[in-house]
Write a protein that holds these residues in place. Structure first.
Motif, PDB file in Angstrom:
ATOM      1  N   THR A 262      -3.210   1.923  -3.777  1.00 37.46           N
ATOM      2  CA  THR A 262      -3.249   1.980  -2.317  1.00 37.46           C
ATOM      3  C   THR A 262      -4.548   1.401  -1.791  1.00 37.46           C
TER       4      THR A 262
ATOM      5  N   PRO B  25       0.812  -1.222   0.000  1.00 38.06           N
ATOM      6  CA  PRO B  25       0.000   0.000   0.000  1.00 38.06           C
ATOM      7  C   PRO B  25       0.844   1.269   0.000  1.00 38.06           C
TER       8      PRO B  25
ATOM      9  N   THR C  34      -4.666  -2.604  -2.440  1.00 39.21           N
ATOM     10  CA  THR C  34      -3.793  -3.385  -1.557  1.00 39.21           C
ATOM     11  C   THR C  34      -4.242  -3.296  -0.100  1.00 39.21           C
ATOM     12  N   THR C  35      -4.733  -2.128   0.300  1.00 40.82           N
ATOM     13  CA  THR C  35      -5.215  -1.979   1.684  1.00 40.82           C
ATOM     14  C   THR C  35      -6.428  -2.860   1.933  1.00 40.82           C
TER      15      THR C  35
ATOM     16  N   ALA D 213      -6.503  -5.924   4.549  1.00 41.64           N
ATOM     17  CA  ALA D 213      -7.442  -5.799   5.666  1.00 41.64           C
ATOM     18  C   ALA D 213      -8.417  -6.980   5.705  1.00 41.64           C
TER      19      ALA D 213
END
Length: 362
Positions: free
Chosen positions: A123, A82, A126-127, A131
């Motif tokens: 970002t 990220p 990938t986050t 998560a």
């Protein structure tokens, strides 16, 4: 080199009167032998410094992305981080504050915008994956499509904020592209796994065609608000047309079966007929993107057509000759041909198209 956006800004700042700006446009058009309103102006370079800054910015963005990739958590150990996208997006925004907002440099502004949107999308993607957990995406096409849709939504919102801050003409088209990606991902999540691959492909092609038509109508909305093409709105419309063209053209020719192999005589004639319709549309709206986007398909159809008639050795040369000479003739007589097409149209439709004469706009 000065663009219409620069003239618009000069008029807004009081450096030029509207009449002086209009007279300058008409003078330049007279020297080029065409009608000013019929030219598709967009600024890409103001000088070699644009290329210099663009190269330097690309090197810096590559560096900060590499640094972010090295220090952050990664997907599947060696996958993207990220922080790579975050660092690129933050750096692109910071550079835009100077090179876009203050210096108004065209090519660096485009590169910085694309880097910002791509960085935000990376970002977000990938986050979300980290998560939720990578294991939840194993053999789960719907989950993959939904996380892509969520990432596209975040990128669309960030791109809208970029537009509000910097007003780069291409920004609206990039935001539209993120919305198209969002819609396509939601459609894929709705039907993914329940339909055969061939059916899924046709659904996605049809969806892309519908979305492309939507982007085209959105572009026409921008175009109709600046029929004389004197403001930044025309630049916004140019990029939207450039986006809508492949979204319309590729699904049409793919659904016709042109991408499956050699085209039959009937298929080649259908392709040429579709290209003529696209050409008439391009002339009416005074945008050449549709013609350019369909070139590869028309060349392929003509090559197949000449091969069917026995011109095996020269089929490529003959196809290129026909298309090249035809487009050059169309370019040379574009304004006259366009007037002959637009004038018979209903007045209500003409009122939404770019004017054929600047005096009409005045």
């Amino acid at each position: 080199m000065y663009s219409d956006s620069d003239l618009e800004a000069a008029v807004a700042a009081g450096a030029l009167s509207p009449d002086a700006a209009s007279g300058f446009r008409n003078y330049v058009a007279t020297r080029s032998g065409g009608a000013a309103v019929d030219e598709e102006h967009f600024r890409l370079l103001t000088g070699f410094n644009d290329i210099f800054v663009a190269i330097a910015a690309a090197i810096l963005l590559f560096a900060v992305g590499w640094i972010g990739q090295a220090i952050g958590p990664k997907i599947d150990v060696d996958g993207p981080s990220p922080f790579a996208g975050l660092f690129v997006a933050a750096t692109a925004w910071g550079l835009a504050e100077f090179f876009t907002r203050k210096r108004r440099m065209a090519l660096p502004s485009i590169i910085l915008l694309l880097a910002f949107t791509a960085g935000v999308a990376l970002t977000a993607l990938t986050t979300f994956v980290l998560a939720i957990g990578e294991a939840n995406f194993q053999d789960n096409e719907r989950a993959i499509a939904l996380v892509i849709a969520a990432s596209a939504a975040v990128a669309a919102g960030a791109t809208w904020l970029h537009w509000r801050r910097f007003r780069v003409p291409i920004t609206v088209a990039v935001a539209a592209l993120t919305v198209v990606g969002l819609a396509m991902a939601l459609i894929a999540s709705a039907v993914g796994g329940d339909a055969p691959d061939e059916t899924m492909e046709r659904i996605m092609l049809a969806s892309a065609l519908v979305l492309g038509l939507g982007v085209f109508l959105f572009a026409m909305w921008w175009d109709s608000s600046d029929r004389a093409r004197e403001t930044r709105r025309s630049d916004v419309a140019f990029w939207l047309h450039l986006l809508s063209a492949p979204l319309i053209v590729h699904p049409i020719f793919s659904l016709l079966g042109l991408t499956d192999g050699d085209a039959t005589v009937g298929e080649a004639l259908v392709v040429l007929g579709v290209y003529v319709l696209l050409g008439l549309t391009a002339l009416a709206i005074d945008r050449r993107a549709l013609l350019v986007s369909a070139l590869a398909y028309v060349l392929f159809a003509l090559i197949s057509l000449f091969r069917q008639f026995g011109a095996v050795e020269l089929n490529i040369a003959l196809a290129a000759f026909v298309i090249g000479s035809g487009l050059l003739l169309l370019s040379a007589f574009w304004h006259g041909v366009r007037r002959s097409i637009v004038r018979p149209l209903p007045p209500g439709l003409q009122a939404r198209l770019p004017v054929t004469d600047r005096a009409v706009a005045a």
